[in-house]
Design an enzyme around this catalytic site. Structure first.
Site, PDB file in Angstrom:
ATOM      1  N   GLN A  14       0.831  -1.219   0.000  1.00 19.77           N
ATOM      2  CA  GLN A  14       0.000   0.000   0.000  1.00 19.77           C
ATOM      3  C   GLN A  14       0.861   1.262   0.000  1.00 19.77           C
ATOM      4  OE1 GLN A  14      -3.614   1.643   2.622  1.00 19.77           O
ATOM      5  NE2 GLN A  14      -1.685   1.708   3.773  1.00 19.77           N
ATOM      6  N   ALA A  83       9.100  -2.824   3.563  1.00 16.28           N
ATOM      7  CA  ALA A  83       8.795  -4.251   3.415  1.00 16.28           C
ATOM      8  C   ALA A  83       8.558  -4.887   4.777  1.00 16.28           C
ATOM      9  CB  ALA A  83       9.944  -4.962   2.719  1.00 16.28           C
ATOM     10  N   THR A 127       5.720   1.201  14.008  1.00 20.00           N
ATOM     11  CA  THR A 127       4.250   1.117  14.068  1.00 20.00           C
ATOM     12  C   THR A 127       3.672   1.326  15.467  1.00 20.00           C
ATOM     13  OG1 THR A 127       2.436  -0.506  13.959  1.00 20.00           O
ATOM     14  CG2 THR A 127       4.640  -1.405  14.126  1.00 20.00           C
ATOM     15  N   GLU A 129       1.558  -0.528  16.649  1.00 20.97           N
ATOM     16  CA  GLU A 129       1.408  -1.872  17.243  1.00 20.97           C
ATOM     17  C   GLU A 129       2.484  -2.124  18.292  1.00 20.97           C
ATOM     18  OE1 GLU A 129      -0.543  -4.954  16.916  1.00 20.97           O
ATOM     19  OE2 GLU A 129      -1.975  -3.390  16.433  1.00 20.97           O
ATOM     20  N   TYR A 152       4.053  -9.853  15.411  1.00 22.81           N
ATOM     21  CA  TYR A 152       4.310  -8.692  14.538  1.00 22.81           C
ATOM     22  C   TYR A 152       4.824  -7.509  15.366  1.00 22.81           C
ATOM     23  CZ  TYR A 152       3.302  -4.524  11.749  1.00 22.81           C
ATOM     24  OH  TYR A 152       3.409  -3.313  11.106  1.00 22.81           O
ATOM     25  N   LYS A 156       8.608  -5.666  15.351  1.00 21.24           N
ATOM     26  CA  LYS A 156       8.804  -4.243  15.036  1.00 21.24           C
ATOM     27  C   LYS A 156       9.511  -3.503  16.178  1.00 21.24           C
ATOM     28  CE  LYS A 156       6.865  -3.573  10.892  1.00 21.24           C
ATOM     29  NZ  LYS A 156       7.401  -2.776   9.787  1.00 21.24           N
TER      30      LYS A 156
HETATM   31  P1  NAP Z   1       1.797  -3.962   2.853  1.00 23.86           P
HETATM   32  O1  NAP Z   1       0.747  -3.417   1.936  1.00 23.86           O
HETATM   33  O2  NAP Z   1       1.573  -5.275   3.505  1.00 23.86           O
HETATM   34  O3  NAP Z   1       3.157  -4.010   2.031  1.00 23.86           O
HETATM   35  C1  NAP Z   1       4.294  -4.653   2.543  1.00 23.86           C
HETATM   36  C2  NAP Z   1       5.194  -5.053   1.403  1.00 23.86           C
HETATM   37  O4  NAP Z   1       6.314  -5.762   1.951  1.00 23.86           O
HETATM   38  C3  NAP Z   1       4.547  -5.984   0.378  1.00 23.86           C
HETATM   39  O5  NAP Z   1       4.712  -5.422  -0.899  1.00 23.86           O
HETATM   40  C4  NAP Z   1       5.332  -7.276   0.526  1.00 23.86           C
HETATM   41  O6  NAP Z   1       5.608  -7.914  -0.671  1.00 23.86           O
HETATM   42  C5  NAP Z   1       6.655  -6.799   1.065  1.00 23.86           C
HETATM   43  N1  NAP Z   1       7.361  -7.894   1.727  1.00 23.86           N
HETATM   44  C6  NAP Z   1       6.880  -8.759   2.654  1.00 23.86           C
HETATM   45  N2  NAP Z   1       7.829  -9.645   3.008  1.00 23.86           N
HETATM   46  C7  NAP Z   1       8.929  -9.342   2.281  1.00 23.86           C
HETATM   47  C8  NAP Z   1      10.228  -9.887   2.202  1.00 23.86           C
HETATM   48  N3  NAP Z   1      10.589 -10.948   2.924  1.00 23.86           N
HETATM   49  N4  NAP Z   1      11.109  -9.333   1.342  1.00 23.86           N
HETATM   50  C9  NAP Z   1      10.751  -8.273   0.573  1.00 23.86           C
HETATM   51  N5  NAP Z   1       9.537  -7.706   0.612  1.00 23.86           N
HETATM   52  C10 NAP Z   1       8.632  -8.234   1.460  1.00 23.86           C
HETATM   53  O7  NAP Z   1       2.105  -2.902   4.014  1.00 23.86           O
HETATM   54  P2  NAP Z   1       1.846  -1.331   4.030  1.00 23.86           P
HETATM   55  O8  NAP Z   1       0.500  -1.085   4.621  1.00 23.86           O
HETATM   56  O9  NAP Z   1       2.223  -0.748   2.743  1.00 23.86           O
HETATM   57  O10 NAP Z   1       2.877  -0.900   5.165  1.00 23.86           O
HETATM   58  C11 NAP Z   1       4.224  -0.573   4.845  1.00 23.86           C
HETATM   59  C12 NAP Z   1       5.084  -0.753   6.075  1.00 23.86           C
HETATM   60  O11 NAP Z   1       4.612   0.084   7.119  1.00 23.86           O
HETATM   61  C13 NAP Z   1       5.105  -2.167   6.646  1.00 23.86           C
HETATM   62  O12 NAP Z   1       6.398  -2.393   7.146  1.00 23.86           O
HETATM   63  C14 NAP Z   1       4.117  -2.109   7.795  1.00 23.86           C
HETATM   64  O13 NAP Z   1       4.454  -3.070   8.773  1.00 23.86           O
HETATM   65  C15 NAP Z   1       4.338  -0.688   8.280  1.00 23.86           C
HETATM   66  N6  NAP Z   1       3.192  -0.038   8.895  1.00 23.86           N
HETATM   67  C16 NAP Z   1       2.001   0.016   8.247  1.00 23.86           C
HETATM   68  C17 NAP Z   1       0.947   0.703   8.806  1.00 23.86           C
HETATM   69  C18 NAP Z   1      -0.381   0.786   8.125  1.00 23.86           C
HETATM   70  O14 NAP Z   1      -1.363   1.141   8.783  1.00 23.86           O
HETATM   71  N7  NAP Z   1      -0.463   0.548   6.832  1.00 23.86           N
HETATM   72  C19 NAP Z   1       1.093   1.336  10.055  1.00 23.86           C
HETATM   73  C20 NAP Z   1       2.339   1.271  10.674  1.00 23.86           C
HETATM   74  C21 NAP Z   1       3.387   0.600  10.082  1.00 23.86           C
HETATM   75  P3  NAP Z   1       4.560  -8.852  -1.421  1.00 23.86           P
HETATM   76  O15 NAP Z   1       3.812  -7.892  -2.280  1.00 23.86           O
HETATM   77  O16 NAP Z   1       5.462  -9.756  -2.114  1.00 23.86           O
HETATM   78  O17 NAP Z   1       3.731  -9.526  -0.377  1.00 23.86           O
HETATM   79  N1  GDD Z   2      -8.161  -7.812   9.777  1.00 20.94           N
HETATM   80  C1  GDD Z   2      -9.300  -7.881  10.465  1.00 20.94           C
HETATM   81  N2  GDD Z   2     -10.335  -8.648   9.982  1.00 20.94           N
HETATM   82  N3  GDD Z   2      -9.389  -7.191  11.624  1.00 20.94           N
HETATM   83  C2  GDD Z   2     -10.555  -7.234  12.288  1.00 20.94           C
HETATM   84  C3  GDD Z   2     -11.651  -7.981  11.821  1.00 20.94           C
HETATM   85  C4  GDD Z   2     -11.525  -8.719  10.628  1.00 20.94           C
HETATM   86  O1  GDD Z   2     -12.447  -9.410  10.174  1.00 20.94           O
HETATM   87  N4  GDD Z   2     -12.672  -7.804  12.705  1.00 20.94           N
HETATM   88  C5  GDD Z   2     -12.234  -6.985  13.660  1.00 20.94           C
HETATM   89  N5  GDD Z   2     -10.944  -6.636  13.418  1.00 20.94           N
HETATM   90  C6  GDD Z   2     -10.111  -5.776  14.265  1.00 20.94           C
HETATM   91  C7  GDD Z   2      -8.754  -6.376  14.642  1.00 20.94           C
HETATM   92  O2  GDD Z   2      -8.912  -7.335  15.684  1.00 20.94           O
HETATM   93  C8  GDD Z   2      -8.019  -5.108  15.069  1.00 20.94           C
HETATM   94  O3  GDD Z   2      -8.341  -4.793  16.388  1.00 20.94           O
HETATM   95  C9  GDD Z   2      -8.598  -4.030  14.147  1.00 20.94           C
HETATM   96  O4  GDD Z   2      -9.780  -4.595  13.566  1.00 20.94           O
HETATM   97  C10 GDD Z   2      -7.658  -3.588  13.024  1.00 20.94           C
HETATM   98  O5  GDD Z   2      -7.161  -4.732  12.378  1.00 20.94           O
HETATM   99  P1  GDD Z   2      -6.301  -4.611  11.017  1.00 20.94           P
HETATM  100  O6  GDD Z   2      -7.041  -3.800  10.029  1.00 20.94           O
HETATM  101  O7  GDD Z   2      -5.915  -5.989  10.622  1.00 20.94           O
HETATM  102  O8  GDD Z   2      -5.057  -3.724  11.422  1.00 20.94           O
HETATM  103  P2  GDD Z   2      -4.096  -3.750  12.696  1.00 20.94           P
HETATM  104  O9  GDD Z   2      -4.442  -2.551  13.529  1.00 20.94           O
HETATM  105  O10 GDD Z   2      -4.072  -5.059  13.353  1.00 20.94           O
HETATM  106  O11 GDD Z   2      -2.675  -3.543  12.008  1.00 20.94           O
HETATM  107  C11 GDD Z   2      -2.477  -2.537  11.007  1.00 20.94           C
HETATM  108  O12 GDD Z   2      -2.071  -1.324  11.601  1.00 20.94           O
HETATM  109  C12 GDD Z   2      -0.807  -1.387  12.272  1.00 20.94           C
HETATM  110  C13 GDD Z   2      -0.569  -0.009  12.875  1.00 20.94           C
HETATM  111  O13 GDD Z   2      -1.249   0.106  14.090  1.00 20.94           O
HETATM  112  C14 GDD Z   2      -1.430  -3.082  10.022  1.00 20.94           C
HETATM  113  O14 GDD Z   2      -1.339  -2.205   8.926  1.00 20.94           O
HETATM  114  C15 GDD Z   2      -0.068  -3.159  10.677  1.00 20.94           C
HETATM  115  O15 GDD Z   2       0.914  -3.509   9.702  1.00 20.94           O
HETATM  116  C16 GDD Z   2       0.265  -1.783  11.286  1.00 20.94           C
HETATM  117  O16 GDD Z   2       1.525  -1.809  11.909  1.00 20.94           O
END
Ligand code: NAP
Ligand code: GDD
Length: 326
Positions: A14, A83, A127, A129, A152, A156
């Protein structure tokens, strides 16, 4: 003048495409690191119309030598490490892989920078988390203690401290962006926001009859990914590297998200479509996240532009459009 260069890991996810688009707009040459696939998925990059503007390089966070080679051969100005195995829900089943990719992978990258390109700046996707149960009066900021609740989150925390340690030990420009949840139409389908907006769009179009969810009570501070990549970039342009919390300062429950998404398609009796399914409950939950991002506002001049209601509508509309086109 020579273009600035950046390696973005996680380019197909994303955040990678939003960040790459921002860097391209600032005239960077962007190297996008992808794993070896039989069939890579460039959908998110083409959604933003930048698929053919990236130079793709092969690497894997679990393969130390691939990361060494990339840093050694490119010696970029900046590395954004996005990643990760980023789905919390799968991290209990994939604990070892999650630890290797999210934790050790960061050690490999930092070591490569130290040895082969010590002037390269490093951004680590940390994050909220990591806070898990940690909060002060219901808020989290840079000083809040970590209490991660999943493999996870633990992976991190390791990466966070390794980034701080390389900054303190070797004077690398290495920073942690402690980002709270950020979403967009490019969000992976298993994350709750996109699962909801996709499900609601399907129900509206008569393609599905129900939406199965887990814990509806957990609260998240949800912002827009396009705003958050601007914070990543800003963190990398400072005099000194530091760590910053990034979030909106407002949180909502999963239930409120569901309600808002159904409202966006004019469905009032939303509860008749939602079923609680224990399969989506987690062994340990993070109940409540809310960012105090004062430091980012003061030092980076960063603040979010898109609010909760606008974000939900944007995602529902994108899913309606995508499904209708099919
Ligand atoms: P994402 O959509 O899951 O993208 C993560 C990417 O990492 C994917 O393209 C995945 O590749 C790649 N990847 C996974 N394992 C790998 C490996 N072993 N080697 C190389 N690439 C690998 O996550 P995102 O939402 O864009 O988030 C980006 C980063 O921010 C992540 O590190 C996530 O933990 C962190 N983060 C996200 C949020 C959030 O709310 N989105 C919040 C806080 C932190 P594939 O396409 O091959 O699966
Ligand atoms: N995925 C998912 N699916 N979550 C659910 C569902 C469901 O059907 N029902 C309830 N939830 C609740 C989860 O239990 C969690 O409390 C909340 O929705 C958010 O879940 P996710 O959207 O999976 O995100 P996350 O908060 O666990 O993690 C995301 O945000 C983090 C930052 O706080 C990810 O993007 C992580 O990579 C990132 O670090």
């Amino acid at each position: 003048m020579q273009k600035k260069t950046a390696i973005v890991t996680g380019i197909l996810g994303q955040d990678g495409p939003y960040l790459a688009k921002l860097l391209l707009s600032k005239d960077y040459k962007v190297y996008g690191m992808i794993r070896r696939y039989s069939k890579p998925n460039f959908e998110n990059l083409s959604y933003l119309d930048i698929e053919d503007k990236i130079e793709y390089v092969t690497g894997d966070m679990t393969d130390e030598s691939s990361l060494m080679n990339l840093v050694k051969s490119i010696r970029p100005d900046e590395i954004y490490n996005l990643a990760a195995q980023s789905f919390v829900g799968s991290s209990w089943d994939l604990a070892k892989f999650t630890t290797e990719a999210n934790g050790l992978g960061v050690l490999y990258l930092l070591t490569a920078i130290k040895h082969f390109s010590p002037t390269t700046k490093f951004y680590q996707a940390a994050t909220s988390e990591m806070f898990g149960l940690g909060n002060v009066d219901g808020w989290q900021d840079e000083k809040t203690p970590f209490h991660p609740r999943s493999p996870y989150g633990v992976s991190k925390v390791y990466a966070y401290w390794m980034t701080v340690n390389f900054r303190e030990s070797y004077s690398l420009y290495a920073c942690n962006g402690i980002l709270f949840n950020h979403e967009s139409p490019l969000r992976g389908i298993e994350f709750v926001t996109r699962k909801i907006t996709d499900g609601v769009a399907k129900i509206k179009l008569g393609l599905a009859q129900e939406l199965r969810l887990g814990n509806m009570d957990s609260k998240r501070d949800w912002g827009f990914a396009g705003d958050y990549v601007e914070a990543m970039y800003a963190m990398m342009q400072q005099e000194e590297a530091d760590d910053y919390v990034i979030g909106t300062g407002e949180n909502h429950s999963v239930r409120e998200f569901v309600e808002m998404a159904f409202k966006a398609v004019d469905i009032a009796d939303w509860e008749t479509f939602v079923t609680i399914d224990p399969r989506f409950m987690r062994p340990a939950e993070v109940p409540d996240l809310k960012a105090r991002a004062d430091k980012a506002r003061e030092k980076l001049g960063w603040q979010p532009k898109i609010g909760f209601e606008e974000l939900v509508k944007m995602m529902v509309e994108a899913d309606l459009k995508r499904l209708s086109a099919k």
